[in-house]
Design a protein around this motif. Structure first.
Motif, PDB file in Angstrom:
ATOM      1  N   PHE A 186      30.813   4.702   5.542  1.00 58.93           N
ATOM      2  CA  PHE A 186      30.425   6.005   6.069  1.00 58.93           C
ATOM      3  C   PHE A 186      31.494   6.473   7.053  1.00 58.93           C
ATOM      4  CE2 PHE A 186      26.506   3.915   4.815  1.00 58.93           C
ATOM      5  CZ  PHE A 186      25.933   4.883   4.015  1.00 58.93           C
ATOM      6  N   GLY A 187      31.783   7.758   7.055  1.00 57.20           N
ATOM      7  CA  GLY A 187      32.865   8.310   7.858  1.00 57.20           C
ATOM      8  C   GLY A 187      32.618   8.217   9.353  1.00 57.20           C
ATOM      9  N   THR A 188      33.717   8.359  10.112  1.00 53.61           N
ATOM     10  CA  THR A 188      33.640   8.244  11.578  1.00 53.61           C
ATOM     11  C   THR A 188      34.327   9.403  12.293  1.00 53.61           C
ATOM     12  OG1 THR A 188      35.701   6.985  11.668  1.00 53.61           O
ATOM     13  CG2 THR A 188      33.648   5.728  11.497  1.00 53.61           C
ATOM     14  N   GLU A 189      34.549  10.502  11.623  1.00 53.98           N
ATOM     15  CA  GLU A 189      35.336  11.577  12.207  1.00 53.98           C
ATOM     16  C   GLU A 189      34.778  12.104  13.535  1.00 53.98           C
ATOM     17  OE1 GLU A 189      36.082  11.630   7.793  1.00 53.98           O
ATOM     18  OE2 GLU A 189      34.384  11.308   9.079  1.00 53.98           O
ATOM     19  N   TYR A 192      31.067  17.025   9.584  1.00 54.47           N
ATOM     20  CA  TYR A 192      32.468  16.596   9.645  1.00 54.47           C
ATOM     21  C   TYR A 192      32.713  15.189   9.110  1.00 54.47           C
ATOM     22  CZ  TYR A 192      32.839  20.727  12.520  1.00 54.47           C
ATOM     23  OH  TYR A 192      32.782  22.012  12.972  1.00 54.47           O
ATOM     24  N   ILE A 193      31.713  14.582   8.507  1.00 59.79           N
ATOM     25  CA  ILE A 193      31.833  13.204   8.050  1.00 59.79           C
ATOM     26  C   ILE A 193      32.205  13.159   6.570  1.00 59.79           C
ATOM     27  CG2 ILE A 193      30.542  11.036   7.734  1.00 59.79           C
ATOM     28  CD1 ILE A 193      31.228  11.780  10.678  1.00 59.79           C
ATOM     29  N   HIS A 194      33.100  12.258   6.243  1.00 59.50           N
ATOM     30  CA  HIS A 194      33.540  12.035   4.858  1.00 59.50           C
ATOM     31  C   HIS A 194      33.244  10.580   4.510  1.00 59.50           C
ATOM     32  CE1 HIS A 194      35.937  15.435   6.308  1.00 59.50           C
ATOM     33  NE2 HIS A 194      35.770  15.890   5.074  1.00 59.50           N
ATOM     34  N   SER A 195      32.273  10.360   3.638  1.00 55.55           N
ATOM     35  CA  SER A 195      31.835   9.006   3.312  1.00 55.55           C
ATOM     36  C   SER A 195      32.174   8.644   1.869  1.00 55.55           C
ATOM     37  CB  SER A 195      30.324   8.868   3.523  1.00 55.55           C
ATOM     38  OG  SER A 195      30.003   9.054   4.883  1.00 55.55           O
ATOM     39  N   HIS A 196      32.618   7.417   1.702  1.00 53.38           N
ATOM     40  CA  HIS A 196      32.920   6.851   0.385  1.00 53.38           C
ATOM     41  C   HIS A 196      32.317   5.440   0.388  1.00 53.38           C
ATOM     42  CE1 HIS A 196      35.427   6.058  -3.229  1.00 53.38           C
ATOM     43  NE2 HIS A 196      35.259   4.815  -2.806  1.00 53.38           N
ATOM     44  N   ILE A 197      31.207   5.266  -0.340  1.00 57.35           N
ATOM     45  CA  ILE A 197      30.464   4.009  -0.306  1.00 57.35           C
ATOM     46  C   ILE A 197      30.508   3.370  -1.688  1.00 57.35           C
ATOM     47  CG2 ILE A 197      28.192   2.964   0.034  1.00 57.35           C
ATOM     48  CD1 ILE A 197      29.007   6.210   1.679  1.00 57.35           C
ATOM     49  N   LEU A 219      30.056  11.582  -0.152  1.00 54.74           N
ATOM     50  CA  LEU A 219      29.527  12.795   0.465  1.00 54.74           C
ATOM     51  C   LEU A 219      30.535  13.211   1.515  1.00 54.74           C
ATOM     52  CD1 LEU A 219      27.310  14.920   0.815  1.00 54.74           C
ATOM     53  CD2 LEU A 219      26.130  13.322   2.363  1.00 54.74           C
ATOM     54  N   TYR A 220      31.152  14.371   1.308  1.00 53.81           N
ATOM     55  CA  TYR A 220      32.230  14.830   2.186  1.00 53.81           C
ATOM     56  C   TYR A 220      31.795  16.018   3.028  1.00 53.81           C
ATOM     57  CZ  TYR A 220      35.119  11.854  -0.776  1.00 53.81           C
ATOM     58  OH  TYR A 220      35.639  10.788  -1.445  1.00 53.81           O
ATOM     59  N   GLY A 249      25.103  20.022   1.734  1.00 53.61           N
ATOM     60  CA  GLY A 249      25.342  21.331   2.311  1.00 53.61           C
ATOM     61  C   GLY A 249      24.777  21.565   3.700  1.00 53.61           C
ATOM     62  N   MET A 250      24.224  20.549   4.320  1.00 53.63           N
ATOM     63  CA  MET A 250      23.713  20.736   5.674  1.00 53.63           C
ATOM     64  C   MET A 250      24.878  20.772   6.666  1.00 53.63           C
ATOM     65  SD  MET A 250      20.560  18.067   5.360  1.00 53.63           S
ATOM     66  CE  MET A 250      19.917  18.311   6.989  1.00 53.63           C
TER      67      MET A 250
END
Length: 175
Positions: free
Chosen positions: A100-103, A127-132, A141-142, A162-163
């Protein structure tokens, strides 16, 4: 200190994710955030026991009891903590999902909630970009949305896209 999310278990205990270092990591910060379990042991309506269930966490933004322990959103990962000897202190820790992203710590994985069909739902914000990686393939989910996860089979899907900064979600009696 700085409670971020709370959930009750079937025994009426309140589980609290707490992070004194939230919202920002500083250089040389140690992972010392905690999960507390707060109880009313004499059933008088007033909490009289607070136990540190887990420590050495890094910005735990959510906690929900389940599967003999508790699931915790711990920065870039979803972990499961379990107490195997009955002292209300986690003695096993398993990384369930990671990537999960950490931006932005305001937007990392959060809001764990059980829903219909035995699924565990959780949010991430814009603002999170996740690649699991899962046994069923990669899931991505970007941006903001809600994840749907079935712990028994490790199925993970995007439930809502889209949230912007959805800090909660709820189920009505129709699911």
């Amino acid at each position: 200190v700085k409670p971020i999310q709370m959930n009750f278990d079937a025994a009426g205990r309140l589980w609290v994710a707490s992070s004194p270092i939230y919202p920002q990591l500083r250089p040389n910060s140690r992972a010392e955030d905690k999960i507390y379990v707060i109880e009313d042991t004499d059933r008088d309506g007033v909490a009289d026991r607070s136990t540190v269930f887990a420590d050495t966490l890094l910005i735990p933004t959510a906690v929900v009891p389940g599967d003999g322990g508790a699931y915790v959103a711990n920065s870039t990962e979803l972990i499961h903590l379990r107490d195997t000897d009955g002292d209300m202190r986690a003695d096993t820790r398993r990384t369930v999902l990671s990537g999960f992203g950490t931006e932005d710590t305001h937007h990392i994985l959060h809001t764990l909630r059980w829903g219909p069909g035995g699924f565990l739902y959780f949010n991430q914000s814009i603002y999170i970009h996740s690649h699991i990686e899962t046994p069923h393939g990669a899931r991505r989910l970007y941006a903001g949305g809600v994840w749907q996860f079935r712990p028994k089979t490790m199925e993970l899907e995007v439930f809502v896209r889209g949230m912007v900064n959805g800090r909660a979600h709820q189920f009505d009696r129709w699911g």
